[in-house]
Design a protein around this motif. Structure first.
Motif, PDB file in Angstrom:
ATOM      1  N   SER A  91       0.836  -1.199   0.000  1.00  0.00           N
ATOM      2  CA  SER A  91       0.000   0.000   0.000  1.00  0.00           C
ATOM      3  C   SER A  91       0.874   1.254   0.000  1.00  0.00           C
ATOM      4  O   SER A  91       2.046   1.216   0.394  1.00  0.00           O
ATOM      5  N   THR A  92       0.298   2.361  -0.415  1.00  0.00           N
ATOM      6  CA  THR A  92       0.995   3.640  -0.416  1.00  0.00           C
ATOM      7  C   THR A  92       0.093   4.712   0.173  1.00  0.00           C
ATOM      8  O   THR A  92      -1.074   4.831  -0.213  1.00  0.00           O
ATOM      9  N   ILE A  93       0.625   5.487   1.124  1.00  0.00           N
ATOM     10  CA  ILE A  93      -0.087   6.656   1.647  1.00  0.00           C
ATOM     11  C   ILE A  93       0.607   7.899   1.131  1.00  0.00           C
ATOM     12  O   ILE A  93       1.824   8.043   1.252  1.00  0.00           O
ATOM     13  N   ARG A  94      -0.181   8.787   0.553  1.00  0.00           N
ATOM     14  CA  ARG A  94       0.355  10.066   0.072  1.00  0.00           C
ATOM     15  C   ARG A  94       0.093  11.110   1.153  1.00  0.00           C
ATOM     16  O   ARG A  94      -1.043  11.507   1.375  1.00  0.00           O
ATOM     17  N   ILE A  95       1.161  11.540   1.815  1.00  0.00           N
ATOM     18  CA  ILE A  95       1.045  12.444   2.958  1.00  0.00           C
ATOM     19  C   ILE A  95       1.565  13.829   2.581  1.00  0.00           C
ATOM     20  O   ILE A  95       2.724  13.994   2.198  1.00  0.00           O
ATOM     21  N   GLY A  96       0.709  14.825   2.703  1.00  0.00           N
ATOM     22  CA  GLY A  96       1.123  16.205   2.465  1.00  0.00           C
ATOM     23  C   GLY A  96       1.610  16.829   3.760  1.00  0.00           C
ATOM     24  O   GLY A  96       1.139  16.478   4.848  1.00  0.00           O
ATOM     25  N   ALA A  97       2.555  17.747   3.664  1.00  0.00           N
ATOM     26  CA  ALA A  97       3.080  18.406   4.866  1.00  0.00           C
ATOM     27  C   ALA A  97       3.639  19.775   4.512  1.00  0.00           C
ATOM     28  O   ALA A  97       4.346  19.921   3.518  1.00  0.00           O
ATOM     29  N   VAL A  98       3.295  20.773   5.319  1.00  0.00           N
ATOM     30  CA  VAL A  98       3.953  22.073   5.182  1.00  0.00           C
ATOM     31  C   VAL A  98       5.385  21.898   5.683  1.00  0.00           C
ATOM     32  O   VAL A  98       5.664  21.039   6.529  1.00  0.00           O
ATOM     33  N   TYR A  99       6.293  22.693   5.172  1.00  0.00           N
ATOM     34  CA  TYR A  99       7.712  22.507   5.462  1.00  0.00           C
ATOM     35  C   TYR A  99       8.020  22.557   6.963  1.00  0.00           C
ATOM     36  O   TYR A  99       8.761  21.736   7.489  1.00  0.00           O
ATOM     37  N   SER A 100       7.444  23.541   7.662  1.00  0.00           N
ATOM     38  CA  SER A 100       7.851  23.776   9.046  1.00  0.00           C
ATOM     39  C   SER A 100       7.370  22.714  10.023  1.00  0.00           C
ATOM     40  O   SER A 100       7.879  22.629  11.141  1.00  0.00           O
ATOM     41  N   VAL A 101       6.406  21.878   9.652  1.00  0.00           N
ATOM     42  CA  VAL A 101       5.940  20.830  10.561  1.00  0.00           C
ATOM     43  C   VAL A 101       6.862  19.617  10.513  1.00  0.00           C
ATOM     44  O   VAL A 101       6.814  18.747  11.387  1.00  0.00           O
ATOM     45  N   GLN A 102       7.733  19.572   9.514  1.00  0.00           N
ATOM     46  CA  GLN A 102       8.585  18.390   9.324  1.00  0.00           C
ATOM     47  C   GLN A 102       9.767  18.400  10.295  1.00  0.00           C
ATOM     48  O   GLN A 102      10.928  18.490   9.909  1.00  0.00           O
ATOM     49  N   SER A 103       9.417  18.279  11.563  1.00  0.00           N
ATOM     50  CA  SER A 103      10.391  18.298  12.648  1.00  0.00           C
ATOM     51  C   SER A 103      10.781  16.870  13.020  1.00  0.00           C
ATOM     52  O   SER A 103      10.311  15.894  12.430  1.00  0.00           O
ATOM     53  N   GLU A 104      11.623  16.757  14.038  1.00  0.00           N
ATOM     54  CA  GLU A 104      12.015  15.426  14.524  1.00  0.00           C
ATOM     55  C   GLU A 104      10.810  14.683  15.077  1.00  0.00           C
ATOM     56  O   GLU A 104      10.663  13.469  14.887  1.00  0.00           O
ATOM     57  N   ALA A 105       9.903  15.408  15.756  1.00  0.00           N
ATOM     58  CA  ALA A 105       8.711  14.773  16.314  1.00  0.00           C
ATOM     59  C   ALA A 105       7.830  14.212  15.203  1.00  0.00           C
ATOM     60  O   ALA A 105       7.268  13.113  15.316  1.00  0.00           O
ATOM     61  N   LYS A 138      -8.507  17.882  -1.380  1.00  0.00           N
ATOM     62  CA  LYS A 138      -9.875  17.868  -1.885  1.00  0.00           C
ATOM     63  C   LYS A 138      -9.977  17.185  -3.239  1.00  0.00           C
ATOM     64  O   LYS A 138     -10.984  16.551  -3.562  1.00  0.00           O
ATOM     65  N   ALA A 139      -8.904  17.312  -4.046  1.00  0.00           N
ATOM     66  CA  ALA A 139      -8.901  16.704  -5.378  1.00  0.00           C
ATOM     67  C   ALA A 139      -8.547  15.222  -5.342  1.00  0.00           C
ATOM     68  O   ALA A 139      -8.610  14.537  -6.358  1.00  0.00           O
ATOM     69  N   GLY A 140      -8.165  14.720  -4.159  1.00  0.00           N
ATOM     70  CA  GLY A 140      -7.814  13.318  -4.037  1.00  0.00           C
ATOM     71  C   GLY A 140      -6.401  12.991  -4.459  1.00  0.00           C
ATOM     72  O   GLY A 140      -6.042  11.827  -4.624  1.00  0.00           O
ATOM     73  N   GLU A 141      -5.560  14.013  -4.606  1.00  0.00           N
ATOM     74  CA  GLU A 141      -4.170  13.792  -5.019  1.00  0.00           C
ATOM     75  C   GLU A 141      -3.305  13.327  -3.852  1.00  0.00           C
ATOM     76  O   GLU A 141      -2.249  12.725  -4.061  1.00  0.00           O
ATOM     77  N   ILE A 142      -3.724  13.619  -2.629  1.00  0.00           N
ATOM     78  CA  ILE A 142      -3.055  13.122  -1.427  1.00  0.00           C
ATOM     79  C   ILE A 142      -4.122  12.579  -0.487  1.00  0.00           C
ATOM     80  O   ILE A 142      -5.307  12.901  -0.610  1.00  0.00           O
ATOM     81  N   ASP A 143      -3.699  11.717   0.450  1.00  0.00           N
ATOM     82  CA  ASP A 143      -4.646  11.079   1.364  1.00  0.00           C
ATOM     83  C   ASP A 143      -4.795  11.833   2.680  1.00  0.00           C
ATOM     84  O   ASP A 143      -5.886  11.886   3.255  1.00  0.00           O
ATOM     85  N   LEU A 144      -3.685  12.373   3.177  1.00  0.00           N
ATOM     86  CA  LEU A 144      -3.643  13.072   4.457  1.00  0.00           C
ATOM     87  C   LEU A 144      -2.771  14.307   4.306  1.00  0.00           C
ATOM     88  O   LEU A 144      -1.943  14.383   3.406  1.00  0.00           O
TER      89      LEU A 144
END
Length: 318
Positions: A91-105, A138-144
């Protein structure tokens, strides 16, 4: 109108030319051209214009492309969900993320999910702004998506609060304020202050609430992200920025951060977002289940005072 027409039109727009789209779809260019022509006749409008270097969408074409993306992605997601049939394998999950949330946590959370699923699920990361990720979701290009929220929440999107960030005054090391550890808003009244956009975007209400505590503070420039804000402070030592304190800010060696006394510790709220309607694939639902069990924290980097650290080490050695 049929599904083939939607997929043909979507591929044509994505590939940018009839020849490239026909090759991808394994059909003749004449077949593709006829399909689009019949679609335009049925809708009663022109969807695109042929150009020397490809195609150009009309306004109606742009609107129809978004609709075709939403419809086909929803169908593809449902088919993938049914094919999974209770298995996470491949399976594959497409996860979107703003740059600044991509921390160690954030990274540790992804690692925890990989451990939970035995590495069977592939994680595909898509970076962007809150606005672009919301559109992709909304367009379904990413899952989360891990992102902020706009002032007007979208009724089609479910948002679960997750990580938070503190806000700081970002100053150039050549600025006299650089020697300080904290500052009050009233001290910024006569200074050149820049910050986030206040007319829209994920910081609209948060920044508005903060500045309401010192109405005489004037914002001289508005930007969309920490990278732009920090770049402007580096370029002009007299400029200071009110910005979320993330690893992006700490990556600029020529800057210091000061605590803003009136600001709450959890200034900016991130959310884990997904679409409310439609069937969730097993891998997506398992990710959400893990997220619901996590006690999320503030992801602002902890500032280490080197003098205090050296003193503590000396006491331990003695």
């Amino acid at each position: 109108m049929n599904l083939s027409q939607l997929y043909y039109f979507k591929s044509l727009v994505q590939e940018g030319s009839y020849s490239a789209a026909a090759d991808k779809l394994f059909v003749a260019q004449s077949t593709l051209s006829l399909s689009v022509s019949n679609l335009e006749k049925e809708l009663g409008v022109r969807l695109l214009c042929k150009k020397r270097n490809g195609i150009e969408l009309t306004e109606e074409g742009k609107e129809f492309y978004v609709a075709s993306m939403t419809a086909t992605n929803a169908l593809d997601s449902c088919v993938a969900s049914i094919k999974e049939d209770g298995s996470l394998e491949n399976s594959t999950i497409r996860i979107g993320a703003v740059y600044s949330v991509q921390s160690e946590a954030w990274s540790n959370m992804l690692r925890a999910y990989r451990r939970k699923t035995g590495g069977k699920v592939h994680l595909e990361i898509v970076q962007g702004t809150t606005e672009s990720l919301l559109s992709s979701l909304k367009a379904g290009e990413i899952d989360l998506a891990f992102m902020g929220m706009l002032a007007k929440p979208d009724p089609a999107i479910s948002a679960m609060p997750c990580f938070t960030q503190s806000v700081a005054l970002v100053v150039n090391k050549e600025n006299p304020l650089s020697a300080r550890r904290s500052v009050s808003l009233d001290e910024l009244i006569s200074r050149k202050v820049i910050s986030y956009r206040r007319d829209s975007g994920p910081f609209e209400s948060e920044l508005g609430n903060l500045l309401a505590k010192s109405p005489k503070v004037t914002i001289a420039g508005e930007y969309s992200d920490e990278i732009s804000l920090c770049s402007m402070v580096v370029a002009d030592p007299e400029t200071v920025a009110i910005a979320c304190h993330s690893w992006l800010v700490d990556s600029f060696a020529g800057l210091n951060t000061l605590r803003i006394r009136e600001a709450p510790e959890d200034f900016h709220q991130f959310y884990l977002c997904h679409r409310k309607h439609g069937r969730q694939r097993l891998c997506v639902e398992s990710f959400l289940t893990l997220a619901r069990s996590i006690e999320f924290a503030n992801v602002t980097p902890v500032k280490v005072d080197l003098e205090e650290l050296e003193l503590s080490e000396a006491l331990l050695l003695n």
